[in-house]
Write an enzyme that holds these catalytic residues in place. Structure first.
Site, PDB file in Angstrom:
ATOM      1  N   TRP A   1      52.801  94.840  57.184  1.00 26.42           N
ATOM      2  CA  TRP A   1      51.950  95.635  56.313  1.00 26.42           C
ATOM      3  C   TRP A   1      52.653  96.957  56.003  1.00 26.42           C
ATOM      4  O   TRP A   1      53.233  97.584  56.876  1.00 26.42           O
ATOM      5  CB  TRP A   1      50.617  95.886  57.020  1.00 26.42           C
ATOM      6  CG  TRP A   1      49.693  96.835  56.318  1.00 26.42           C
ATOM      7  CD1 TRP A   1      49.322  96.827  55.016  1.00 26.42           C
ATOM      8  CD2 TRP A   1      49.010  97.952  56.913  1.00 26.42           C
ATOM      9  NE1 TRP A   1      48.442  97.853  54.751  1.00 26.42           N
ATOM     10  CE2 TRP A   1      48.235  98.563  55.903  1.00 26.42           C
ATOM     11  CE3 TRP A   1      48.978  98.493  58.201  1.00 26.42           C
ATOM     12  CZ2 TRP A   1      47.437  99.690  56.137  1.00 26.42           C
ATOM     13  CZ3 TRP A   1      48.177  99.600  58.437  1.00 26.42           C
ATOM     14  CH2 TRP A   1      47.422 100.187  57.406  1.00 26.42           C
TER      15      TRP A   1
ATOM     16  N   TYR B   1      49.490  91.832  51.124  1.00 27.57           N
ATOM     17  CA  TYR B   1      50.515  92.832  51.358  1.00 27.57           C
ATOM     18  C   TYR B   1      51.545  92.793  50.235  1.00 27.57           C
ATOM     19  O   TYR B   1      52.193  91.762  50.010  1.00 27.57           O
ATOM     20  CB  TYR B   1      51.201  92.609  52.705  1.00 27.57           C
ATOM     21  CG  TYR B   1      50.303  92.765  53.913  1.00 27.57           C
ATOM     22  CD1 TYR B   1      49.030  93.326  53.817  1.00 27.57           C
ATOM     23  CD2 TYR B   1      50.727  92.357  55.168  1.00 27.57           C
ATOM     24  CE1 TYR B   1      48.219  93.468  54.921  1.00 27.57           C
ATOM     25  CE2 TYR B   1      49.916  92.497  56.289  1.00 27.57           C
ATOM     26  CZ  TYR B   1      48.660  93.051  56.164  1.00 27.57           C
ATOM     27  OH  TYR B   1      47.854  93.179  57.267  1.00 27.57           O
TER      28      TYR B   1
ATOM     29  N   SER C   1      47.639  98.875  64.244  1.00 21.04           N
ATOM     30  CA  SER C   1      47.712 100.341  64.362  1.00 21.04           C
ATOM     31  C   SER C   1      47.546 100.830  65.799  1.00 21.04           C
ATOM     32  O   SER C   1      46.782 101.761  66.059  1.00 21.04           O
ATOM     33  CB  SER C   1      46.677 101.005  63.458  1.00 21.04           C
ATOM     34  OG  SER C   1      46.967 100.776  62.106  1.00 21.04           O
TER      35      SER C   1
ATOM     36  N   ARG D   1      54.762 109.719  57.224  1.00 17.62           N
ATOM     37  CA  ARG D   1      53.604 109.222  56.482  1.00 17.62           C
ATOM     38  C   ARG D   1      52.697 110.368  56.025  1.00 17.62           C
ATOM     39  O   ARG D   1      52.065 110.299  54.978  1.00 17.62           O
ATOM     40  CB  ARG D   1      52.831 108.235  57.345  1.00 17.62           C
ATOM     41  CG  ARG D   1      51.678 107.552  56.629  1.00 17.62           C
ATOM     42  CD  ARG D   1      51.269 106.298  57.361  1.00 17.62           C
ATOM     43  NE  ARG D   1      52.315 105.301  57.285  1.00 17.62           N
ATOM     44  CZ  ARG D   1      52.404 104.245  58.094  1.00 17.62           C
ATOM     45  NH1 ARG D   1      51.511 104.072  59.038  1.00 17.62           N
ATOM     46  NH2 ARG D   1      53.372 103.374  57.966  1.00 17.62           N
TER      47      ARG D   1
ATOM     48  N   GLY E   1      54.937  97.595  63.420  1.00 16.08           N
ATOM     49  CA  GLY E   1      55.813  97.466  62.266  1.00 16.08           C
ATOM     50  C   GLY E   1      57.064  98.283  62.487  1.00 16.08           C
ATOM     51  O   GLY E   1      57.233  98.920  63.533  1.00 16.08           O
TER      52      GLY E   1
END
Length: 334
Positions: free
Chosen positions: A21, A54, A206, A228, A285
């Site tokens: 993702w 995605y 997450s 981010r 990720g």
């Protein structure tokens, strides 16, 4: 790498799951994505999570291309259905029989496989009868296109209804994929007890709270370049609720605990979610291959009760625990 059973089944997955993702076909180029996937394999990760939504189906294709040549029986591929794909037409979304059947075929083609190990309802569909959805999943299992069925971000009541129908139709739900981390614990009150009762495990996304739990954001300090929190295209909005001084300070106060265990803050965060016996695996990720080995090192880490108590002392007061909060604060499409 350690492995755990997924739900009340004989199916084992790696404790650390590689997810694509936000990264593949969007944040990183295909070559880097491929190197990251192979770094995951080198680290002993055998489970890979993606979704048709995605990068509007492109992420599945990147994963499929990178896994070409691998022994199919030695890896576990998870994907999902619900969010809009393609041009976003009237039937290009949701959990209708039409969308599910078309989506599984598209996912298999992009992933380059005859079946997926786990096919997941990416959210609950309030507009489609759940009976229609579960019948479609039952047919996909019988056709051999998916070995197991799971859901994502379903609440306890929805899980119970889906489990009942699945049982009547001759298959079982074995997993739920929620967001879960030190800061976001809403599944603990209702979803986890219900899942334990019915034989589902959690596959959590997450675990490091979109990077917040790495400790790279320091109160009063400039935001790290390229992080981010500086991404105006969406990343900044995803983590804005956690960019508070009280939360960032609490995270910094976790560092002595991590140092004493010879772990990074990210490793401590991933290890923390894996202490929950209902969690089968944590999805991580990577934007760079070198990040993989560090994340994978959290597998098998055992945190003593005293350590968990210290973590709660430091961060418990800023954690979200309200069970009525069923949607991820990070993104609607995680």
């Amino acid at each position: 790498m350690e492995f755990r059973y997924l739900g009340n089944s004989g199916f084992k997955i790696s404790e650390i799951i590689y997810g694509n993702w936000l990264t593949h076909a969007s944040q990183v180029d295909d070559e880097t994505a491929g190197k990251s996937i192979h770094a995951a394999l080198d680290a002993g990760i055998s489970s890979f999570d993606t979704a048709d939504a995605y990068a509007n189906t492109a992420a599945e294709a990147v994963l499929g291309n990178a896994l070409k040549g691998e022994r199919r029986e030695s890896i576990e591929i998870f994907t999902k259905v619900y969010w809009p794909t393609g041009p976003g037409g009237k039937n290009d979304t949701g959990l209708s029989r039409k969308h599910i059947m078309e989506s599984i075929n598209g996912s298999l083609e992009r992933l380059g496989t005859d079946y997926v190990d786990l096919y997941q309802a990416h959210r609950f569909d309030y507009e489609t009868p759940i009976e229609e959805t579960m019948q479609a999943f039952a047919d996909i299992v019988r056709q051999g296109k998916a070995l197991y069925i799971g859901v994502s971000e379903w609440n306890a009541e929805q899980i119970r209804a889906g489990h009942k129908l699945a049982t009547e139709l001759g298959f079982q739900l074995i997993s739920n994929q929620p967001q879960y981390n030190m800061l976001w614990r809403v599944i603990e009150r209702e979803v986890v007890p219900t899942s334990e009762e019915l034989g589902l495990s959690q596959i959590v996304f997450s675990p490091i709270a979109q990077g917040i739990l790495t400790g790279k954001y320091v109160p009063g300090q400039p935001l790290p370049e390229g992080s981010r929190a500086t991404d105006e295209k969406g990343g900044k909005n995803m983590i804005s609720r956690w960019m508070r001084d009280d939360i960032l300070t609490a995270v910094q106060n976790l560092k002595p605990i991590a140092d004493e265990l010879d772990l990074t803050l990210a490793q401590l965060a991933v290890a923390w979610v894996l202490q929950n016996p209902n969690v089968a695996g944590a999805i991580v990720g990577a934007s760079r291959p070198e990040q993989i080995a560090s994340n994978a090192a959290a597998a098998g880490v055992k945190l003593e009760a005293s350590v968990l108590a210290k973590i709660d002392e430091v961060i418990g007061s800023v954690a979200e625990t309200d069970p009525t909060l069923t949607q991820s604060p990070a993104s609607r499409v995680a």
